[in-house]
Structure formats: structure tokens, C-alpha cells
Design a protein around this motif. Structure first.
Motif, short mmCIF file in Angstrom:
data_model
loop_
_atom_site.label_atom_id
_atom_site.label_comp_id
_atom_site.label_asym_id
_atom_site.label_seq_id
_atom_site.Cartn_x
_atom_site.Cartn_y
_atom_site.Cartn_z
N SER A 946 0.81 -1.23 0.00
CA SER A 946 0.00 0.00 0.00
C SER A 946 0.83 1.27 0.00
CB SER A 946 -0.99 0.02 1.15
OG SER A 946 -1.80 -1.12 1.09
N PRO A 947 1.83 1.46 0.87
CA PRO A 947 2.13 0.75 2.12
C PRO A 947 1.28 1.31 3.26
CG PRO A 947 3.82 2.37 1.64
CD PRO A 947 2.82 2.48 0.53
N SER A 948 1.08 0.50 4.32
CA SER A 948 0.19 0.93 5.40
C SER A 948 0.38 0.04 6.62
CB SER A 948 -1.27 0.86 4.93
OG SER A 948 -1.62 -0.48 4.63
N ILE A 949 -0.22 0.49 7.72
CA ILE A 949 -0.34 -0.30 8.94
C ILE A 949 -1.82 -0.36 9.27
CG2 ILE A 949 0.21 -0.45 11.40
CD1 ILE A 949 2.77 1.10 10.79
N SER A 950 -2.34 -1.57 9.53
CA SER A 950 -3.76 -1.74 9.77
C SER A 950 -3.97 -2.68 10.94
CB SER A 950 -4.46 -2.31 8.52
OG SER A 950 -4.23 -1.50 7.40
N LYS A 951 -5.25 -2.79 11.33
CA LYS A 951 -5.60 -3.70 12.42
C LYS A 951 -6.96 -4.31 12.15
CE LYS A 951 -7.69 -0.05 15.31
NZ LYS A 951 -7.64 0.63 16.63
N ALA A 952 -7.27 -5.40 12.86
CA ALA A 952 -8.57 -6.04 12.72
C ALA A 952 -8.86 -6.82 13.98
CB ALA A 952 -8.60 -6.96 11.51
N ASN A 953 -10.16 -6.91 14.28
CA ASN A 953 -10.60 -7.73 15.41
C ASN A 953 -10.66 -9.17 14.95
OD1 ASN A 953 -12.28 -9.12 17.35
ND2 ASN A 953 -12.86 -7.10 18.13
N LEU A 954 -9.99 -10.06 15.69
CA LEU A 954 -9.90 -11.45 15.25
C LEU A 954 -11.17 -12.24 15.50
CD1 LEU A 954 -6.23 -12.36 16.13
CD2 LEU A 954 -7.26 -11.74 13.96
N GLN A 955 -12.18 -11.61 16.05
CA GLN A 955 -13.48 -12.28 16.16
C GLN A 955 -14.35 -11.97 14.94
OE1 GLN A 955 -13.85 -14.54 18.57
NE2 GLN A 955 -11.75 -13.91 19.02
N GLY A 956 -13.81 -11.21 14.00
CA GLY A 956 -14.56 -10.88 12.78
C GLY A 956 -14.69 -9.38 12.61
#
Length: 1178
Positions: A946-956
Motif C-alpha cells: 500500500s504501504p500501510s499499517i492496519s488492524k482487525a478484530n480477530l473475532q470478525g
């Protein structure tokens, strides 16, 4: 085609400069160097011979890459071994990949003609190619080719003359032309050169008839569905007419006559062949100067004022001469006259200017009669043939229509038009255009559908959209001819409309393609530019106007100024003006000297103009009355010339003495002229059509159509059976043989590749008998082909087998784009990187994360047309994909594998490999570093595409961007779960940064003495930060407080490529994996007791720890490997289903780890250091 720009009635300068720019053509001396002195190879002399050329660098053609090409006698280069010429001659597009420079049935067997070819990477050749390409695409970034293929066909003859040679070959007509394929890393171009004197014939014999040679590009057959193929995309430079072949030496798309440039392949994406964008030609300076002087020295009646104009600038209103398919004139000043009210024209003797440069000596009516209209006669002249419409019809002989008969036109309109000051255009595609012209009174009606209300009212002033149609069928005054009478129905018109006073400009291009099978003239219209806004509900009235038309052999120009009144809803009105400048290009017959005479200037008078926009139906209508006649506007009283005669719309008005006239029904109609009725020729004329045909009556004419299984012979009238199409041939079945129609009722049978025989009986070739496969492979013969399969324990495609597993095409493609080196991945930010499945094949669905598009690919990774969707938002969790699972309870390993993050549950310290799953899927991303926030159960990652930094909840849930700006190559990442902060390294910006977990309070901590920082970890309990710099010259591992202070080097000796770092708070051990020394080492950062934990490892990348174990990812083994740190032994290996490179790895704890601090004052100190950076922002 270039734009036409001008002012007033400055028409004679147009004519003069038109002759001026026609003189100079390309010569063979301007070819790229060729011949044996340049190192060229020479193709074996003969007919239909091919030679394979292995390339040092691949050619990009459409969406494929080719390491081998095939040079062929018949004027083309193929991407695969060409089949027999009977399968492709006269059949453009071909069934295989082809660059047709000038394709026909050619011969070099007489010893005179030759085909030269070579690869060339010399600076001189590459510089010459770059000049041609960059001149053709002036708006693009400059191209610097790295490789070129030069193919030159010199003095090649048509094979049809081979048997009639007197022996020395000198009397033959010969063609010379050149193809240069110039390639950069991601693009290939075709440069085609056609010298004027090297183009002596335009057709060759195919199947018993003469067919025009062909230039263009064909991808060939492509796979369709599962077991079938269909014709892939193709691009034709020439048409079925010889005139288009002759135009190759006379016109251009590169700014140089006879030179044509095309972008033919790009990687990784390809849309279509792109032609050069410069269709204008610089004039011959010597002749231009002479013309300028001549124009300056003459005196002209009419009281016009002599004015000297500089070359065109946007704010000036200067008429600039344009050539057919050409553009701006870039010469010096030239002198012109403005002509007031009654225009005059300069008479120039053009006897010494040769604008018709092609030889027609070999072309006679005997071989070309079918190229004339059904209603025309063919006549031979000393230099060739011409077609002439018969009495009762008018046109150019190629296209003839009945006098007095109404004419209909159909077509499509495409456009991209800005309205007023709007920053966004109104775009429309394939809108229907219908027109009807009452030819005997000059009334023309035009309607265009589906014009949106944003644009429709503002197009009302442009009755000019129907202007060229009105000119083509205008009512003729005595001694004058309308457009169709002169040039027929195949021509191109390009006009520029300049609206005053704001100088908005609109370009209108209309391509007329002749009369179709329904007797309708076909036209394609394109609009591009900006128009002043006309408010909705307003009406427009256009005043009558006149337009001057000037004629030369292949060029017509016109210009006028038009006034129109816009009446608003409130009753107010405003008069506006626009200038209209137009160029019409066409191909005339050069063999009839009488027809070549320059026609007198004519004036088109247009009145009774009606325009209306129907907002309810989104339909715009134009109507006007058109008359063509004398430039002085002298009026005729006879009703035939005023249109007020009362004859039937299907009748001709015949003027007689004075004001007398008679009405005569047009050909194909009967009656008294006042009322005319269609004659049913199919009923009235016995055997109107020949055997094996059906007669269809049409208004004013009839049409013969061949029965199913038959087709017209070369005479255009006799229906003969095509046994290949009818299936009545005796060739072997289609799975083994190919039937090729060869003219008349003849055909040729030939066996398909993989079979042998005479075509009527074909037998399979057992390729396994000739040791086609590798010695470590098994060969399996199949019908028409064979397969090779490596023996157990060996890997490869069967043609090459090795005991070591080699990369697949997808894996090679992916790793090359990632730019992976021994130091790690360094891809171009934002590029597309393919995803491969567990077997190394391309995944059927590919996505580009940076632009959000997804598409389907074939087994070679090539995009399947029509499957692209997007943009789509990348998704995380179990909902969008059945193979993505939320993280279950417990402690897990999380590791990155290209565009996904997977987890392996831990039971104690052991990996539960059978329960490994994908937890996050981000197609097209290249995830390098991963970190886990044990508080909110969130995963964080760095992406270098992209470049980038991202996050996500591992429960969906969806991916949430955290940092998207001022990044180049973010790699290592770490989470402080106590201070709720995020740390990362950027190996291209050479710095370490910190921010809050939502991306705010961003701050650079370290930006000095860093070369290639990658791995980073934090010890939030003790307030320490550790990172590794794999600087090849001086690798090191450093530490500092978490605010960047107290920086010091921990390790600098005996390091090679320290890729990964991990810290175990329970044992206070800092461990690193080194791909240079092939070891895992550990130490206590306080005590400095460095020791080897594991040796003889292959290529570690990421590393994490849990209890007594270390887990690391290995690039060579494509695996997660578990090591007992205390015993120094490898205890387990997990091989993911997807065999691709693994990157970062981390431990996702079920509960946040507790600290081991025993002294309160230490904890207080580290807490202060950890949060010192936030105090500067609050």
C-alpha cells in the motif's frame, strides 16, 4: 485525427499548405539500420517460411510474455509457430498471436527479396526507438527501451507474380517495410515503417481473388469455457480496402509520415492496443516558404485586408492548415487574406506536386470489378482502374445511391463533454443516432437518444452534428455537387467548435463507414471537450448560415461562424456565437485524370434550422434544409433548386427551361413523379438472382442473399458452396484436421498439430517415441498431444525434473514482484502481487489490494476478460470467505503468509497442526510484520504494497487503517499493551516511529544511524525497546528506552542478517534469528551472556517465543519450525497448506503476560519513560 483550427474564410491557405505537407515521404534510408553489416540474420528465401528467434528479453504482447518469436516471409511476426498459410491468409485476425507489419502472400524465392532480422540492445538503436515512441506519445512519461527486435522485409514480391518472372525479377512490383519491437521492463511497442517508394503493391492473391494486404495485431485464439476456444482481441490498422494499405506511407500516428507506433503489451495489466497520438505532420519547409511567398505576392479581389498571422496560440483566432489525420502546424509565419463576405480562392498550378504516390499498373477491372458498387461500372485507365456510378445514381463509384431516393443513416455516438464550469464530464457510450434525408429537397433530420438532462439542453446549439450529413446529401444547384456525389460514403470528418467569447472548445469526430446491407449509411460520432451551459427549459434558435467548402484530391475543408439565440424561461434572450472549422479526409481514385481536377470552391447554405431537446425521452433532435452552390450565393428560381417542387420524396426533380421542371421517380420506383411506388424486382424480374440464392425486395432496390452453406464468389454475384462451412468436405474430423476454403468450390485439408497425414486421413503422432520428456519423467501419449509427469521424488513440469522442488510460475512471478533478495522483500509500493495456492498454482481469483479490484485468471495467471470487479473493501473474519475463521480461545501462533494471516493453536507449548486455520485474508497485500494486542484481541500488521499499517478484530470484522501516510516500507511492528502504543520500523525511510493504537500522536523516535531496520520488539514492563538493523556492512542489534532515549548497541560482532527478534519476559531472554550465520542466539540484555540456541538452520525470517520454545518462520522450508531453546534441538515442523513464503510471526496469548518486576521504583521509572513521548503532545 488532428484538430482543425482557423478563422473566418481563410481557406486558400488551407489548400496551399495541404499540398505543401504532402510532398515528403519516408525513404528506406530512414529505416533502422539493417543488413549483414549490422549483424542481421537472413531468413531462408522462399514462401511461407518461418524462423524461430529466442529472445534475450521477453516481448510483451497483449497480456502475455514471449521468450520466442517467429519471423515469417509473409510480412508478420508470430508469437507461436505459424500454421500453414492456407489457414491464415486473408483471415485477419489470425488464430495465433501475430504482429502483421504488412501481411499477404509474399515471396522471396527469386533471389531478390530478403527478410533480415536481429535482436539489438545497442545504444544507437535503442535511442532511435525511444525517439519514435516518445514522439508518438508526447503526453506520457518518456520511454527508455532496453531491448529491440528489428525485422526488415526488403524488395519482397507477391507470390502471384512468381511464375511469370522473366528471370531477373526486375519487372516485379516490390514492397519494403520494417517492424521494430522495442521493449522496456513493463511495456513493449511496435514501430512500423513504410517508405513511399517501397510500397508498390497493396494486394496479393488469396483463394483465386485479389485481397488487400493487412496490418494489425491479433492475440489469436483464447480459451473459452473449459474445452473450447474463441477469437481473442485484435486490432486492425488497415481495412479490406487497398486505399487503407496505401495510406500507410502517406499518414502517421507518430508525427512522421509513414511511421506508425503502437503500445502492444504491458505488464502486469493490459487493456488494449494503444496507437500513437500524434497524427499531424510538419510541412516541407522549402515548399512552405515558396507557398508563403506566392500567397504574399498575389493580389486578390474582394477588398480583403492582408494580415500576417503567427502560429496558433489558444488566445489567437488563426486558421491553421490540417492534413488528413493530421494535427497542428508548427512552422513559421505565413501570410493569408481575410475575405469579406464574398470569398475568393487562389488558383494554384499543382502539376508538379505528386500527391498520388501509389502505382496501380497491375490493377485492372478484370481483377477488381467486384470492388465497385452494384450500380457502378468499372473503367480501366493507363495507370489503373476507377469506378463510376451509372446514370440515375450518384456517388464515387465505390458507393452509389439512386438519385432522388431518401437516404437513411444509423450510427453510435460516444462522448466525454464538460458543461459550463463543471469539473466533471458527462460521459456516454453507444448512444443511437438516426438520420433521414429527403434528397430531392435537401431536408435533413437527425435524432440522438439517451442524452442525459445535464447535457441535453447545452447540445442544442450544435446542429452541426448533422451538418456534414446535410452537406453529403444537400440539394445541388446547377453545376455543383454535394458531398456524397464527390466522395461517396466512406470518409472521416473532424471539426473543432470554438464558443465565443470564453473559448470553450469541443472536438467532433465522425467516421462514415459506407452503406450497410440495409442501404443505410453508417456513421460513428465522438464528442470531446467543453460546451457553454444552456439552462434546462431554455430553447435555442439558430440563424441561417453559410459555409465555404474547399476541395483537393483527398481533402476538403470548411469553416463558418454561427449565431444562435438562447431564450430562457423568464422571457429573456441572449445571442451567442461559435466558430466552426472542419476537415474531411477521403480516398479518391487517382487514375482518372478528369476526376483528379480540383473542384471549385462551393458554399453550403443552411436555413430552416430547428433544434429541440426532449427531456422526458432524453432525445435531442435537429432539422435543417441544405443547398450546395455558388460561393456568391446566387439564387436559382427553378423549383428543383429551391426544393419547392412537390415531387414525391422518392423522385428526382428535373429542371427544364426557365422555371419549368418535371418529376421523375427514382430508380426502383414507378409512378408519375408526384406519386412513386416501389417496384418489387424479385417479382417483376425473373431470375433476378442466380442459382442457390434468395431475392429480397427492398425500397427502391433488391438484394440477393446466398442460401445457407453458400457464399458469394469473387464476382460478388454468383453463389458457390463453401464446403468447409457447409461441412460437406471429406477432410478428417475436426479434432484431427482443418478444412481451409481456397476459392470457388475448392478447399484444402490439413492435419492439425500432433497428427500426420494428407488431411483426409490423419493419424496421431506418438510424441513419446521421440523422447520429448525429461529422463526422470514418464511420457503419456494423448490424441494430438502428450503429457510429461515427473517420477515420484522429482519435481518439475515433466520436461525438466529435479530432486529439489522448483518454484512454480506463480511463485516465481510473486517472488520477482516482491523483489525478494537475501536481505528480504523490497517490492514497489502499491504494485499488484499474485497469490498462489498450496500447489504453487495461481489462485483462480486475484485481487489488487491498493486499488480494490479483483478478477479471475487462467492457469497462466492472465486475467480473464469481463471478470474484473471492484473496488472492494478487503474483509476479515468468517463472513466473506468460508476458509477464514475467528480466533478461538487459547494461546496461538499468528504468522503472515503473503496476503493472509494464519493461526496455529498451542496446547501447552506444542503446535496443534491439524487445527491450523486462516484468520485473516487480504488478497493482494504483502503482510510482513504482525503483532497482537492481548487487551482488545486485535491483530496489527504492516503491508508493504500500500504501504500501510492496519488492524482487525480477530473475532470478525473489517480491516481498519491505522497509518496510511508517510510510509515507504513498514516491516517490523510491536505493541505496548500497557501503554496502548504502537511501534514500527520503516526500512526505506530508515527510522523507528511510535503512535497511539488509533494512529494519533505519531512521533519519530529514531532516525539516525539506521540502514535497514526490520525486527522490533518492546518490553513494556521494563520500558525497553529492541530492534535489529541488517545493514550488510555493519549489522547490529540495539536497544533504548521506549521513548528513544538511552540508545546503545547490544550486539555488533558475528552477525550476518539478523531478521527476527523475540523477548521472553519470564526468562528475560532476548533471542534473534540470523539468516546470515544460520543460527538462533539468545542473551540476557542486562548480563550480556550471549549463547547459541540453535545452529544449522536455513533461512529464518520471523521469530517468537512461548515458554521454553522458540518458533520461527523459514523462507527455504516454507514452514513454521519449533525449537526447544534449552535443549537446542528442533522438535516440530508445521507446513502450511499454502506453500509460499512466511514472514512475521507472533504469539497471541490467551491472557496478557504479567510483569516480573520485583522493585516498585523500577516499574515507576519505566512507566515514566514509556509515556514521556505523549506528554509532548498533550
Amino acid at each position: 485525427m488532428a484538430k482543425c483550427q482557423g478563422q473566418g474564410w481563410l481557406f486558400y491557405a488551407t489548400l496551399l499548405l495541404g499540398w505543401a505537407v504532402s510532398v515528403h515521404g519516408l525513404t528506406r534510408a530512414e529505416f533502422f539500420p539493417f543488413g549483414k553489416t549490422t549483424g542481421d540474420h537472413v531468413l531462408e528465401q522462399g514462401n511461407d517460411l518461418s524462423q524461430q528467434l529466442a529472445l534475450d528479453k521477453p516481448v510483451l504482447f497483449y497480456d502475455g510474455k514471449f521468450d520466442n518469436i517467429f519471423i515469417n516471409t509473409n510480412g508478420f511476426v508470430a508469437m507461436a509457430q505459424p500454421s500453414a498459410e492456407s489457414t491464415y491468409l486473408g483471415k485477419m485476425p489470425a488464430g495465433f498471436g501475430m504482429i502483421a507489419a504488412l501481411h499477404g502472400d509474399l515471396d522471396t524465392g527469386d533471389g531478390v527479396g530478403k527478410v533480415y532480422y536481429r535482436q539489438d540492445a545497442s545504444p544507437a538503436t535503442l535511442r532511435q526507438a525511444a525517439e519514435q515512441i516518445n514522439r508518438a506519445f508526447p503526453e506520457d512519461d518518456e520511454v527508455e527501451p532496453e531491448h529491440a527486435v528489428v525485422v526488415t522485409w526488403v524488395d519482397v514480391a507477391s507470390r502471384q507474380h512468381h511464375d511469370h518472372s522473366r528471370g531477373d525479377g526486375l519487372e516485379k512490383q516490390r514492397n519494403s517495410f520494417q517492424l521494430v519491437i522495442a521493449s522496456a521492463e513493463t511495456t513493449s511497442y511496435a514501430i512500423l515503417l513504410y517508405p513511399r517508394k517501397g510500397m508498390q503493391f497493396a494486394s496479393t492473391a488469396v483463394g483465386g481473388s485479389s485481397q488487400a494486404m493487412q496490418a494489425g495485431f491479433s492475440k489469436g485464439l483464447v480459451k473459452y469455457l473449459v474445452f473450447s476456444t474463441r477469437q481473442g482481441p485484435y486490432y486492425r490498422i488497415t481495412t479490406e480496402r487497398e486505399t487503407s494499405v496505401r495510406a500507410l506511407a502517406e499518414e502517421t500516428n507518430s508525427g512522421k509520415r509513414g511511421v506508425w507506433v503502437y503500445e502492444i503489451g504491458t505488464s502486469p495489466y493490459f487493456t488494449s492496443v494503444a496507437p500513437g497520438e500524434v497524427t499531424d505532420l510538419p510541412p516541407d519547409t522549402g515548399l512552405e516558404s515558396r507557398v508563403s511567398e506566392e500567397a504574399t505576392s498575389k493580389r486578390y479581389p474582394g477588398g480583403g485586408q492582408q494580415v500576417t498571422y503567427s502560429p496558433y496560440e489558444p488566445e489567437e483566432e488563426v486558421y491553421r492548415k490540417e492534413q488528413p489525420h493530421q494535427g497542428p502546424h508548427h512552422g513559421g509565419q505565413f501570410t493569408v487574406h481575410t475575405v469579406q463576405y464574398q470569398p475568393q480562392v487562389v488558383v494554384v498550378d499543382d502539376g508538379d506536386i505528386n500527391v498520388d504516390v501509389f502505382s496501380y499498373n497491375s490493377e485492372t477491372c478484370a481483377n477488381n470489378r467486384n470492388k465497385c458498387s452494384t450500380f457502378a461500372d468499372c473503367k480501366d485507365y493507363a495507370s489503373g482502374y476507377c469506378c463510376h456510378c451509372r446514370p440515375g445514381y450518384y456517388g464515387n463509384g465505390i458507393q452509389c445511391v439512386s438519385e432522388g431516393k431518401p437516404q437513411r443513416m444509423n450510427g453510435k455516438v460516444n462522448g466525454r463533454v464538460y458543461v459550463g464550469n463543471s469539473p466533471s464530464p458527462v460521459e456516454f457510450n453507444s448512444n443511437d443516432l438516426h438520420s433521414y434525408v429527403v434528397a430531392n429537397d435537401g431536408r435533413a433530420y437527425v435524432a440522438i437518444s439517451t442524452i442525459p438532462a445535464r447535457l441535453g439542453p447545452s447540445l442544442q446549439p450544435l446542429s452541426a452534428l448533422g451538418g456534414v450529413i446535410g452537406w453529403a446529401f444537400a440539394l445541388e444547384q446547377p453545376g455543383y455537387k454535394n458531398g456524397f456525389s464527390i466522395i461517396g460514403g466512406e470518409f472521416t470528418c473532424q471539426a473543432e467548435v470554438t464558443f465565443l467569447p470564453a473559448q470553450e472548445k469541443l472536438t467532433i469526430k465522425q467516421v462514415f463507414s459506407g452503406i450497410d446491407e440495409h442501404d443505410h449509411l453508417v456513421v460513428s460520432t465522438t464528442l470531446e471537450g467543453r460546451v457553454p451551459e444552456v439552462l434546462r427549459g431554455s430553447t435555442v434558435q439558430i440563424e441561417p448560415y453559410s459555409e465555404i467548402y474547399q476541395y483537393s484530391s483527398n481533402l476538403i475543408t470548411s469553416s463558418s461562424t454561427r449565431d444562435y439565440t438562447v431564450s430562457l424561461d423568464d422571457g429573456s434572450a441572449e445571442t451567442r456565437t461559435y466558430q466552426w472549422r472542419q476537415t474531411i479526409t477521403f480516398q479518391s481514385c487517382p487514375n482518372d485524370e478528369a476526376a483528379r481536377a480540383v473542384l471549385p470552391t462551393q458554399m453550403l447554405s443552411v436555413d430552416q434550422v430547428f433544434v429541440m431537446y426532449d427531456s422526458n425521452n432524453e432525445l435531442i433532435r435537429y432539422a435543417m434544409s441544405n443547398k450546395i452552390g455558388d460561393v456568391n450565393g446566387e439564387k436559382e428560381e427553378n423549383s428543383c433548386f429551391t426544393g419547392r417542387h412537390g415531387c414525391d420524396t422518392n423522385a428526382v426533380c428535373r429542371p427544364e427551361q426557365g422555371t419549368q421542371f418535371t418529376c421523375q421517380c427514382a430508380a426502383g420506383f414507378t409512378g408519375d413523379g408526384r406519386s412513386c411506388y416501389d417496384i418489387d424486382e424479385c417479382r417483376e424480374i425473373p431470375l433476378a438472382c442466380g442459382e442457390h440464392s434468395v431475392c429480397n425486395n427492398q425500397p427502391g432496390t433488391f438484394r440477393c442473399e446466398c442460401n445457407d452453406g453458400y457464399q458469394f464468389a469473387s464476382d460478388g454475384h454468383t453463389c458457390i458452396v463453401d464446403h468447409c462451412a457447409a461441412g460437406s468436405h471429406d477432410c478428417d474430423i475436426t479434432e484431427r484436421a482443418h478444412c481451409s476454403y481456397s476459392g470457388g468450390s475448392s478447399y484444402i485439408c490439413s492435419c492439425l498439430p500432433g497428427f500426420q497425414g494428407h488431411g483426409r486421413v490423419c493419424q496421431d503422432i506418438d510424441e513419446c517415441q521421440s523422447a520429448r520428456c525429461h529422463q526422470k519423467a514418464v511420457c503419456y501419449n494423448t490424441q494430438g498431444s502428450f503429457t510429461c509427469q515427473c517420477r515420484p521424488g522429482y519435481y518439475g513440469d515433466g520436461f525438466y525434473c529435479s530432486s529439489e522442488r522448483t518454484k512454480s510460475q506463480c511463485e516465481t512471478h510473486r517472488d520477482r514482484l516482491l523483489g525478494s533478495t537475501e536481505y528480504g522483500p523490497q517490492p514497489v509500493p502499491g504494485q499488484y502481487v499474485p497469490t498462489c495456492d498450496s500447489q504453487g498454482a495461481y489462485e483462480a481469483s486475484q485481487c489488487h489490494g491498493s486499488i480494490g479490484h479483483c478478477w479471475c485468471v487462467d492457469r497462466n495467471g492472465l486475467e480473464i476478460p469481463g471478470t474484473r470487479t471492484g473496488p472492494v473493501r478487503p474483509a476479515v473474519g468468517p463472513t466473506p470467505r468460508p476458509d477464514v475463521y475467528p480466533l478461538p480461545p487459547g494461546t496461538h501462533l499468528l504468522f503472515a503468509q503473503s496476503g493472509r494471516i494464519e493461526f496455529v493453536p498451542l496446547e501447552g507449548y506444542n503446535m496443534k497442526k491439524t487445527e491450523a486455520k486462516t484468520v485473516l485474508h487480504l488478497p493482494e497485500k504483502v503482510i510482513i510484520g504482525v503483532a497482537y494486542d492481548c487487551v482488545e484481541k486485535m491483530v496489527y500488521w504492516t503491508d508493504i504494497t500500500s504501504p500501510s499499517i492496519s488492524k482487525a478484530n480477530l473475532q470478525g470484522g473489517g480491516a481498519i487503517p491505522v497509518i496510511r501516510s508517510d510510509l515507504e516500507s513498514p516491516e517490523g511492528i510491536a505493541i505496548d499493551h500497557l501503554g496502548r502504543t504502537l511501534f514500527w520500523t520503516d526500512s526505506m525511510k530508515d527510522r523507528i516511529e511510535v503512535a497511539s493504537l488509533d494512529g494519533t500522536k505519531r512521533r519519530v523516535l529514531i532516525d539516525t544511524n539506521l540502514v535497514n531496520p526490520r525486527a522490533i520488539i518492546v518490553d513494556p514492563v521494563n520500558g525497553n525497546m529492541y530492534w535489529a538493523d541488517w545493514n550488510r556492512d555493519a549489522p547490529k542489534i540495539e536497544t533504548s528506552a521506549m521513548d528513544g532515549t538511552n540508545r546503545r548497541v547490544l550486539v555488533k560482532d558475528d552477525l550476518g542478517l539478523p531478521n527476527g527478534l523475540t523477548y521472553d519476559p519470564q526468562s528475560s531472554q532476548l533471542c534473534w534469528a540470523d539468516a546470515g550465520t544460520h543460527m538462533i542466539e539468545c542473551m540476557n540484555p542486562v548480563q550480556g551472556d550471549r549463547r547459541k540456541a540453535m545452529g544449522a538452520i536455513q533461512y529464518p525470517f520471523g521469530i517468537t517465543s512461548h515458554g521454553k520454545n522458540i518458533y520461527y518462520t523459514d523462507w527455504r522450508r516454507d514452514a513454521v519450525i519449533m525449537v526447544d531453546r534449552q535443549a537446542g534441538t528442533e522438535t516440530d515442523v508445521f507446513l502450511p497448506q499454502k506453500q509460499t513464503r512466511l514472514y512475521g510471526i507472533t504469539t497471541a496469548y490467551a491472557q496478557c503476560p504479567s510483569g516480573t518486576c520485583t522493585h516498585t521504583e523500577t516499574h515507576t521509572h519505566t512507566h515514566t519513560q514509556r509515556h514521556k513521548y505523549t506528554e509532548t503532545h498533550t
